[in-house]
Write a protein that holds these residues in place. Structure first.
Motif, PDB file in Angstrom:
ATOM      1  N   ARG A   1       0.773  -1.060  -0.050  1.00 41.84           N
ATOM      2  CA  ARG A   1      -0.084  -0.007   0.216  1.00 41.84           C
ATOM      3  C   ARG A   1       0.820   1.271   0.056  1.00 41.84           C
ATOM      4  O   ARG A   1       0.698   2.294  -0.708  1.00 41.84           O
ATOM      5  CB  ARG A   1      -0.972   0.120   1.272  1.00 41.84           C
ATOM      6  N   GLU A   2       2.084   1.133   0.648  1.00 40.95           N
ATOM      7  CA  GLU A   2       2.548   2.377   1.004  1.00 40.95           C
ATOM      8  C   GLU A   2       3.505   2.618  -0.756  1.00 40.95           C
ATOM      9  O   GLU A   2       3.466   3.905  -1.041  1.00 40.95           O
ATOM     10  CB  GLU A   2       4.010   2.063   1.740  1.00 40.95           C
ATOM     11  N   LEU A   3       3.866   1.496  -1.446  1.00 39.26           N
ATOM     12  CA  LEU A   3       4.400   1.631  -2.783  1.00 39.26           C
ATOM     13  C   LEU A   3       3.107   2.367  -3.660  1.00 39.26           C
ATOM     14  O   LEU A   3       3.345   3.198  -4.372  1.00 39.26           O
ATOM     15  CB  LEU A   3       4.735   0.235  -3.314  1.00 39.26           C
ATOM     16  N   GLY A   4       1.796   1.873  -3.302  1.00 35.05           N
ATOM     17  CA  GLY A   4       0.965   2.360  -4.072  1.00 35.05           C
ATOM     18  C   GLY A   4       0.822   3.977  -3.770  1.00 35.05           C
ATOM     19  O   GLY A   4       0.516   4.896  -4.563  1.00 35.05           O
TER      20      GLY A   4
ATOM     21  N   GLY B   1      -4.339   0.197 -14.315  1.00 39.02           N
ATOM     22  CA  GLY B   1      -5.411   0.648 -15.106  1.00 39.02           C
ATOM     23  C   GLY B   1      -6.709  -0.054 -15.358  1.00 39.02           C
ATOM     24  O   GLY B   1      -7.748   0.499 -15.674  1.00 39.02           O
ATOM     25  N   THR B   2      -6.758  -1.318 -14.929  1.00 33.49           N
ATOM     26  CA  THR B   2      -7.763  -2.346 -15.291  1.00 33.49           C
ATOM     27  C   THR B   2      -8.448  -3.012 -13.937  1.00 33.49           C
ATOM     28  O   THR B   2      -9.402  -3.286 -14.126  1.00 33.49           O
ATOM     29  CB  THR B   2      -7.320  -3.358 -16.191  1.00 33.49           C
ATOM     30  N   VAL B   3      -7.560  -3.447 -12.801  1.00 32.15           N
ATOM     31  CA  VAL B   3      -7.820  -3.958 -12.020  1.00 32.15           C
ATOM     32  C   VAL B   3      -8.152  -3.087 -10.784  1.00 32.15           C
ATOM     33  O   VAL B   3      -7.167  -2.066 -10.414  1.00 32.15           O
ATOM     34  CB  VAL B   3      -6.765  -5.224 -11.493  1.00 32.15           C
ATOM     35  N   PRO B   4      -9.357  -2.899 -10.075  1.00 29.35           N
ATOM     36  CA  PRO B   4      -9.480  -2.144  -9.068  1.00 29.35           C
ATOM     37  C   PRO B   4      -8.528  -2.392  -7.640  1.00 29.35           C
ATOM     38  O   PRO B   4      -8.316  -3.258  -7.425  1.00 29.35           O
ATOM     39  CB  PRO B   4     -10.990  -2.320  -8.701  1.00 29.35           C
ATOM     40  N   GLY B   5      -7.951  -1.079  -7.166  1.00 24.91           N
ATOM     41  CA  GLY B   5      -7.018  -1.316  -6.152  1.00 24.91           C
ATOM     42  C   GLY B   5      -5.631  -1.611  -6.652  1.00 24.91           C
ATOM     43  O   GLY B   5      -4.686  -1.361  -5.606  1.00 24.91           O
ATOM     44  N   ALA B   6      -5.368  -1.909  -7.875  1.00 25.27           N
ATOM     45  CA  ALA B   6      -3.908  -2.142  -8.242  1.00 25.27           C
ATOM     46  C   ALA B   6      -3.193  -1.031  -8.125  1.00 25.27           C
ATOM     47  O   ALA B   6      -2.130  -0.868  -7.692  1.00 25.27           O
ATOM     48  CB  ALA B   6      -3.886  -2.818  -9.586  1.00 25.27           C
ATOM     49  N   ALA B   7      -3.584   0.116  -8.745  1.00 26.64           N
ATOM     50  CA  ALA B   7      -3.082   1.238  -8.629  1.00 26.64           C
ATOM     51  C   ALA B   7      -2.673   1.875  -7.414  1.00 26.64           C
ATOM     52  O   ALA B   7      -1.587   2.629  -6.808  1.00 26.64           O
ATOM     53  CB  ALA B   7      -3.698   2.611  -9.446  1.00 26.64           C
ATOM     54  N   GLN B   8      -3.386   1.766  -6.134  1.00 29.53           N
ATOM     55  CA  GLN B   8      -3.349   2.272  -5.075  1.00 29.53           C
ATOM     56  C   GLN B   8      -2.420   1.344  -4.125  1.00 29.53           C
ATOM     57  O   GLN B   8      -2.270   1.461  -3.178  1.00 29.53           O
ATOM     58  CB  GLN B   8      -4.707   2.435  -4.434  1.00 29.53           C
ATOM     59  N   GLY B   9      -2.308  -0.041  -4.708  1.00 25.66           N
ATOM     60  CA  GLY B   9      -1.499  -0.997  -4.030  1.00 25.66           C
ATOM     61  C   GLY B   9      -2.351  -1.882  -2.669  1.00 25.66           C
ATOM     62  O   GLY B   9      -1.904  -2.216  -2.040  1.00 25.66           O
ATOM     63  N   THR B  10      -3.701  -1.574  -3.129  1.00 19.66           N
ATOM     64  CA  THR B  10      -4.754  -2.305  -2.140  1.00 19.66           C
ATOM     65  C   THR B  10      -4.974  -3.667  -2.822  1.00 19.66           C
ATOM     66  O   THR B  10      -5.590  -4.281  -1.959  1.00 19.66           O
ATOM     67  CB  THR B  10      -5.759  -1.456  -1.723  1.00 19.66           C
ATOM     68  N   ALA B  11      -4.539  -3.981  -3.939  1.00 16.05           N
ATOM     69  CA  ALA B  11      -4.631  -5.322  -4.710  1.00 16.05           C
ATOM     70  C   ALA B  11      -3.588  -5.919  -5.018  1.00 16.05           C
ATOM     71  O   ALA B  11      -2.538  -5.036  -5.479  1.00 16.05           O
ATOM     72  CB  ALA B  11      -5.703  -5.191  -5.595  1.00 16.05           C
TER      73      ALA B  11
END
Length: 349
Positions: free
Chosen positions: A65-68, A115-125
């Motif tokens: 998450r911190e990386l996100g 850009g396609t999977v929810p949460g990937a950009a934020q580091g929550t997924a």
């Protein structure tokens, strides 16, 4: 024309290095290696995963998450979409630092899925991918999604089986080959795989993300090659035999010089491919970076001598990770085929 990194790019790289040094230093790396997944080591068997995660987990969700939050995964998303708005050149620099730190987890797949999977950009997924060809998937037990697959990780886990991995921090599962969202039948899947092979592609790597995945993996390999060079040079300066540092001996000098040449050639190729995004140059960069990471880790072992082969030393971790990454997104054989095709197309009739 100046191909050197800009001051902003150098600051970005320095910031990522500082973050990883603070959150994933050697002590954290060794704790992960000697924990449940790295349990074959002397201190294996600790309870629980990183940051209180499930037993056997190697992805630190807090660090993820911190990386996100730092923009690691959303680096190339447009600012209008909540991203940082940078390009491949900047992504290569930050992935180089992740490779240097031996940061585990499906970094490339999660970045590509931003850009396609929810949460990937934020580091929550955490997003993994069929990037090893065939039916092998890394970090499946910790993943929230599989890039390009409509089947959720939990369903793949039920039909798959764990496979022993050379890298103690990269768990592997063998699962049925990916099925498209329409649920193609077995005959259709077999025909599709045959067509993919005929076109010189490997199942799971023949995606729109293939070239980008190969380049970012090459950047990880470059970071590892540069790190093992640092480890070898430092040991050669500190270790003494016959009253002088072993770095004074010609054989050790030659090993370190060879490591430097491989790392710098790979760096040039990776940086150039990041600027041009040319498929042929990306294939060459992956080929050179794989060779540099594996060969530098082996030579670093030689410089360290007997102690380099022990579990307590970190050198073997770089070698094992380099072996695995050399099979991800694009193998040496696939890179050579891509380069040959590119050269033939350039040569013309």
């Amino acid at each position: 024309m100046d191909f050197q990194p800009t001051q902003e790019q150098r600051d970005l790289r320095a910031g990522v290095r500082e973050l990883l040094a603070r959150r994933y230093g050697r002590e954290v790396l060794r704790a992960a290696v000697d924990g449940p997944v790295g349990g074959s080591g002397p201190a294996g068997g600790a309870a629980g995963g990183p940051a209180g995660g499930p037993a056997g987990a190697v992805v630190d969700r807090g660090l993820w998450r911190e990386l996100g939050e730092a923009g690691f995964f959303a680096l190339r998303l447009p600012e209008a979409a909540g991203g940082v708005g940078l390009g491949l050149a900047e992504a290569v620099l930050v992935f180089e630092e992740a490779g240097r730190a031996l940061l585990p987890g499906p970094l490339v797949a999660t970045h590509l899925a931003a850009g396609t999977v929810p949460g990937a950009a934020q580091g929550t997924a955490v997003v993994t991918a069929f990037d090893l060809g065939g039916a092998l998937v890394t970090h499946l037990g910790e993943a929230d999604a599989v890039l390009g697959s409509a089947v959720p990780p939990a369903a793949l886990l039920r039909t798959g089986e764990p496979v022993r991995s050379a890298d103690p921090l990269t768990p592997l599962h063998r699962v049925p080959p990916p099925v498209d969202a329409a649920g193609a039948d077995a005959e259709g899947r077999a025909q599709g795989r045959a067509e993919a092979r005929a076109e010189g592609r490997t199942q799971g790597r023949a995606t729109a993300y293939g070239d980008e995945g190969a380049l970012l993996t090459a950047a990880l390999q470059l970071g590892s090659a540069l790190r093992t060079l640092e480890l070898a040079v430092r040991h050669a300066k500190e270790r003494e035999q016959f009253g002088q540092p072993i770095g004074a001996f010609q054989a050790v000098k030659h090993l370190c010089a060879g490591m430097l040449v491989r790392a710098e050639v790979a760096r040039t190729a990776v940086y150039a491919a990041a600027v041009t995004a040319d498929p042929g140059e990306i294939a060459g960069a992956k080929l050179l970076a794989d060779g540099a990471a594996v060969s530098n880790a082996r030579d670093c072992l030689q410089v360290h001598g007997g102690m380099g082969f022990t579990w307590e030393a970190d050198v073997h971790l770089h070698l094992k990770r380099a072996w695995l990454r050399a099979e991800q997104w694009r193998t040496a054989g696939e890179a050579e085929e891509a380069l040959a095709a590119d050269l033939l197309a350039t040569a013309g009739p």
